[in-house]
Design a protein around this motif. Sequence first.
Motif, PDB file in Angstrom:
ATOM      1  N   SER A 138      -4.321 -10.226   6.896  1.00  0.00           N
ATOM      2  CA  SER A 138      -4.163  -8.797   7.120  1.00  0.00           C
ATOM      3  C   SER A 138      -5.520  -8.200   7.472  1.00  0.00           C
ATOM      4  O   SER A 138      -6.551  -8.660   6.972  1.00  0.00           O
ATOM      5  CB  SER A 138      -3.600  -8.108   5.866  1.00  0.00           C
ATOM      6  N   LYS A 166      -1.675   2.094  12.530  1.00  0.00           N
ATOM      7  CA  LYS A 166      -1.328   0.761  12.058  1.00  0.00           C
ATOM      8  C   LYS A 166      -0.443   0.058  13.072  1.00  0.00           C
ATOM      9  O   LYS A 166       0.184   0.687  13.936  1.00  0.00           O
ATOM     10  CB  LYS A 166      -0.620   0.840  10.710  1.00  0.00           C
ATOM     11  N   SER A 168       2.830  -2.395  14.113  1.00  0.00           N
ATOM     12  CA  SER A 168       4.236  -2.361  13.697  1.00  0.00           C
ATOM     13  C   SER A 168       4.545  -3.374  12.603  1.00  0.00           C
ATOM     14  O   SER A 168       5.524  -3.214  11.868  1.00  0.00           O
ATOM     15  CB  SER A 168       5.138  -2.614  14.909  1.00  0.00           C
ATOM     16  N   SER A 169       3.708  -4.411  12.463  1.00  0.00           N
ATOM     17  CA  SER A 169       3.952  -5.422  11.438  1.00  0.00           C
ATOM     18  C   SER A 169       3.286  -5.093  10.101  1.00  0.00           C
ATOM     19  O   SER A 169       3.478  -5.816   9.119  1.00  0.00           O
ATOM     20  CB  SER A 169       3.459  -6.796  11.926  1.00  0.00           C
ATOM     21  N   PHE A 170       2.523  -4.006  10.057  1.00  0.00           N
ATOM     22  CA  PHE A 170       1.876  -3.614   8.805  1.00  0.00           C
ATOM     23  C   PHE A 170       2.868  -2.830   7.952  1.00  0.00           C
ATOM     24  O   PHE A 170       3.405  -1.801   8.383  1.00  0.00           O
ATOM     25  CB  PHE A 170       0.640  -2.756   9.086  1.00  0.00           C
ATOM     26  N   THR A 171       3.128  -3.299   6.740  1.00  0.00           N
ATOM     27  CA  THR A 171       4.130  -2.673   5.872  1.00  0.00           C
ATOM     28  C   THR A 171       3.547  -2.144   4.567  1.00  0.00           C
ATOM     29  O   THR A 171       4.287  -1.647   3.720  1.00  0.00           O
ATOM     30  CB  THR A 171       5.247  -3.676   5.548  1.00  0.00           C
ATOM     31  N   GLY A 172       2.233  -2.247   4.402  1.00  0.00           N
ATOM     32  CA  GLY A 172       1.624  -1.798   3.160  1.00  0.00           C
ATOM     33  C   GLY A 172       1.423  -0.294   3.102  1.00  0.00           C
ATOM     34  O   GLY A 172       1.751   0.446   4.034  1.00  0.00           O
ATOM     35  N   GLU A 173       0.888   0.157   1.964  1.00  0.00           N
ATOM     36  CA  GLU A 173       0.566   1.574   1.807  1.00  0.00           C
ATOM     37  C   GLU A 173      -0.640   1.937   2.677  1.00  0.00           C
ATOM     38  O   GLU A 173      -1.468   1.089   2.998  1.00  0.00           O
ATOM     39  CB  GLU A 173       0.231   1.884   0.347  1.00  0.00           C
ATOM     40  N   HIS A 178      -1.215   9.625   9.302  1.00  0.00           N
ATOM     41  CA  HIS A 178      -1.317   8.974  10.594  1.00  0.00           C
ATOM     42  C   HIS A 178      -1.994   9.907  11.613  1.00  0.00           C
ATOM     43  O   HIS A 178      -1.863  11.134  11.532  1.00  0.00           O
ATOM     44  CB  HIS A 178       0.051   8.554  11.094  1.00  0.00           C
ATOM     45  N   GLN A 197      -1.682  -5.882  17.305  1.00  0.00           N
ATOM     46  CA  GLN A 197      -0.339  -5.474  17.672  1.00  0.00           C
ATOM     47  C   GLN A 197       0.324  -6.528  18.561  1.00  0.00           C
ATOM     48  O   GLN A 197       1.482  -6.907  18.353  1.00  0.00           O
ATOM     49  CB  GLN A 197      -0.383  -4.131  18.397  1.00  0.00           C
ATOM     50  N   PRO A 202      -0.594  -8.004  10.840  1.00  0.00           N
ATOM     51  CA  PRO A 202      -0.584  -6.739  10.096  1.00  0.00           C
ATOM     52  C   PRO A 202      -1.985  -6.134  10.065  1.00  0.00           C
ATOM     53  O   PRO A 202      -2.927  -6.777   9.609  1.00  0.00           O
ATOM     54  CB  PRO A 202      -0.121  -7.141   8.694  1.00  0.00           C
TER      55      PRO A 202
END
Length: 261
Positions: A138, A166, A168-173, A178, A197, A202
């Motif tokens: 990450s 971020k 599109s594959s980043f799912t963290g806080e 934005h 990307q 991520p």
Amino acid sequence: MATFFGEVVFSASRAIDDDDDEDSFANENSEVITLDLSPAFSKPTNDVGKVTDQLVVTLGPAANVFADCYILHQEKETVGTMNKRLDRDGQPIEGAILSRLREHTDVLLCKCVKDIEQHPQFSFVEQLFSFLGNSNTSVTILSSCSGSDYKTHRQDVSFPILRCLKTSSFTGEVAAPHLEPPNTISGLASSALSYCQIHGIPAVMYVIYTDSIFMDSGAITAFNPLLKLQPFRKVAKKTNNFQGIIKAAVDRPSNLDSLYT
């Protein structure tokens, strides 16, 4: 032409002599980026990429001082450097330093100490991520921009401002709102985020907008919300010389206020 994350690529003008244009293009591409590993990490048995779960990239004085205050004062080892050369045989100019904390070997920090021009940026990013070679890594990118680049319809804006973008594959806080359109990011930060990307890595980028042309403590401490999230929550330790590092950074460009310096 604008890339996915807003990096602007200017088309070549044909309103000049073709020979001059080709000479100019050759000169711009004469700068070469090379990743030079430290002897201990150039051995196949010491594959940093396989054990790296988090990559932190710091761009610009504010981000670099933040890293100095909270990460790089700890016991660390230099993995390698990203060097700039005017040609492949030229004298190397240190562009970025790759470091790994001895206590947290799964975190790699890339501190960019020199600006990377537009044309070598892709090579810089490609070599960095090829070295890691780990799809599970990450990425966190820290950068800064002038407040004059920040576009908003609001009249009550107070700087510094922290925003994020971020993949599109980043799912963290995330630690900041934005970045609102039509704002865009350019330069090495955009190149790195675009690479992530495209390759499904991520990644999140944080940018500080500041209204001062000089370094100030507010721009450095504006990154503090990141300390609550990974990887900073795990690795960050405030140095005892926190105020001294910030004061040195704030005082460093003081001679730039003279027209004749």
